[in-house]
Design a protein around this motif. Structure first.
Motif, short mmCIF file in Angstrom:
data_model
loop_
_atom_site.label_atom_id
_atom_site.label_comp_id
_atom_site.label_asym_id
_atom_site.label_seq_id
_atom_site.Cartn_x
_atom_site.Cartn_y
_atom_site.Cartn_z
N GLY A 69 0.78 -1.23 0.00
CA GLY A 69 0.00 0.00 0.00
C GLY A 69 0.81 1.28 0.00
O GLY A 69 0.26 2.37 -0.12
N GLY A 70 2.13 1.14 0.17
CA GLY A 70 2.96 2.33 0.20
C GLY A 70 2.63 3.26 1.37
O GLY A 70 2.72 4.47 1.25
N ILE A 71 2.23 2.69 2.53
CA ILE A 71 1.82 3.52 3.65
C ILE A 71 3.04 4.12 4.34
O ILE A 71 4.12 3.53 4.35
CB ILE A 71 0.97 2.71 4.67
N GLY A 72 2.86 5.30 4.92
CA GLY A 72 3.93 5.98 5.62
C GLY A 72 3.95 5.64 7.10
O GLY A 72 3.20 4.77 7.57
N ASN A 73 4.79 6.34 7.84
CA ASN A 73 4.94 6.05 9.27
C ASN A 73 3.66 6.28 10.05
O ASN A 73 3.31 5.50 10.94
CB ASN A 73 6.06 6.92 9.86
N ALA A 74 2.93 7.36 9.74
CA ALA A 74 1.70 7.65 10.48
C ALA A 74 0.67 6.56 10.27
O ALA A 74 0.03 6.09 11.23
CB ALA A 74 1.14 9.01 10.05
N SER A 75 0.50 6.13 9.02
CA SER A 75 -0.46 5.06 8.74
C SER A 75 -0.03 3.74 9.35
O SER A 75 -0.85 2.96 9.85
CB SER A 75 -0.64 4.90 7.22
N ALA A 76 1.28 3.46 9.31
CA ALA A 76 1.79 2.23 9.92
C ALA A 76 1.57 2.23 11.43
O ALA A 76 1.24 1.19 12.02
CB ALA A 76 3.28 2.06 9.59
N ALA A 77 1.74 3.39 12.06
CA ALA A 77 1.51 3.49 13.50
C ALA A 77 0.04 3.25 13.83
O ALA A 77 -0.28 2.57 14.82
CB ALA A 77 1.94 4.87 14.00
N ARG A 78 -0.86 3.80 13.02
CA ARG A 78 -2.29 3.55 13.24
C ARG A 78 -2.62 2.07 13.04
O ARG A 78 -3.42 1.49 13.78
CB ARG A 78 -3.12 4.42 12.29
N GLU A 79 -2.01 1.46 12.03
CA GLU A 79 -2.25 0.04 11.77
C GLU A 79 -1.78 -0.81 12.95
O GLU A 79 -2.49 -1.73 13.38
CB GLU A 79 -1.49 -0.37 10.50
N LEU A 80 -0.62 -0.49 13.49
CA LEU A 80 -0.10 -1.23 14.64
C LEU A 80 -1.00 -1.05 15.85
O LEU A 80 -1.25 -1.99 16.61
CB LEU A 80 1.32 -0.78 14.95
N SER A 81 -1.51 0.16 16.06
CA SER A 81 -2.42 0.41 17.18
C SER A 81 -3.69 -0.43 17.05
O SER A 81 -4.17 -1.01 18.03
CB SER A 81 -2.78 1.90 17.23
N ALA A 82 -4.22 -0.52 15.83
CA ALA A 82 -5.42 -1.32 15.60
C ALA A 82 -5.13 -2.80 15.82
O ALA A 82 -5.96 -3.54 16.39
CB ALA A 82 -5.94 -1.09 14.18
N VAL A 83 -3.95 -3.27 15.38
CA VAL A 83 -3.57 -4.67 15.58
C VAL A 83 -3.47 -4.99 17.06
O VAL A 83 -3.96 -6.03 17.52
CB VAL A 83 -2.22 -4.94 14.88
#
Length: 295
Positions: A69-83
């Motif tokens: 998805g080419g996600i950046g740090n902010a999106s990756a941090a949100r993804e990790l929080s959801a996980v």
């Protein structure tokens, strides 16, 4: 296993009182994680197996998300929080592996000036297809700038707020209610819209209606502001939410107490409000650089 993301979504909506947007995003992450683990492990994912998820598994998942998805740090941090939230729900608190998330640089809100805020609201109103729609748009945008409401909070208001008084009860994130002062100009704009609206003001119906009578969509508000900022030559940062930022920044610049501002904005944590002190400091530096002969 396929039903677990749905159960997690129901838990977020019912027990955690998260917004519909957050619920959809977190459920989508849970679905992606389960699909990834099934391919990663080569076996169907059972609830008990989620307790064995390791830091290496989560790093591999985030790497896959960045790759696809080419996600950046902010999106990756949100993804990790959801996980983390999903795993805690599925197998219990304290069982999720420790993994440091990507570093995210906190952005400073970009307010607009008072003149720009008012000009934006007036331009949106003047461009409306019908007088009552123009009055509606003006009332909504003045609520964002004059009372510091989020777009969703303004559009969630119902006819129950009428007749208007000196304050307004607003329901924000996680159903938290706060009282905000209602400036005479904002009150007058709402009353002018109510007088022109063809759909009435039933207590249990949305106050702000779309052209066909349904609830006004946040997307329409954003599009109207986008068109107006192009006509006025305002920067891309001029969005509906920027009006809320401007409300906070201008109050703080006039000496508002940080705790009082926290209450007005409906922030759960003071750290969310403290970012506006950085905005005010940045403004002072700009004034210094522009005015001081040695700057």
């Amino acid at each position: 296993m396929s039903e677990l993301p749905g159960l997690y979504a129901a838990h977020l909506a019912r027990d955690r009182r998260r917004s519909a947007h957050t619920v959809r995003a977190y459920e989508a992450t849970a679905v992606r994680l389960c699909a990834f683990l099934q391919a990663h492990w080569g076996a169907a994912v059972e609830r008990a197996m989620l307790a064995k998820v390791s830091s290496a598994d989560l790093r591999a998942f985030l790497a896959a998300r960045r790759g696809e998805g080419g996600i950046g740090n902010a999106s990756a941090a949100r993804e990790l929080s959801a996980v983390r939230g999903f795993l805690a729900f599925a197998v219990g608190e304290g069982t999720t592996p420790r993994l440091k998330g990507p570093r995210v640089k906190k952005g400073v809100p970009r307010p607009v000036s008072p003149d720009e805020a008012v000009a934006l609201a007036e331009d949106v109103a003047e461009d409306a297809a019908e007088p009552w729609i123009g009055a509606r748009d003006l009332a909504v945008l003045l609520l964002l700038y004059g009372a510091g409401l989020r777009v969703a909070e303004a559009l969630a208001l119902t006819g129950a707020i009428l007749p208007l008084g000196a304050t307004l009860s607003v329901t924000g994130k996680r159903d938290k209610t706060r009282i905000v002062p209602l400036l005479p100009q904002v009150r007058a704009a709402i009353e002018a819209y109510v007088a022109l609206s063809p759909y009435g003001t039933a207590r249990d119906a949305p106050l702000f209606r779309g052209a066909k009578g349904g609830p006004l969509s946040p997307r329409l508000v954003r599009l109207a502001v986008q068109r107006a900022r192009v006509r006025l030559g305002l920067p891309d940062r001029t969005t509906p939410h920027a009006l809320r930022h401007s409300f906070a920044t201008h109050l703080l610049g006039r000496g508002a107490d940080l705790r009082a501002l926290q209450e007005l904005l409906g922030h759960a944590s003071l750290s969310s409000t403290q970012i506006y002190t950085q905005v005010d400091a940045a403004h002072l530096l700009d004034v210094y650089r522009n005015a001081h002969p040695r700057a």
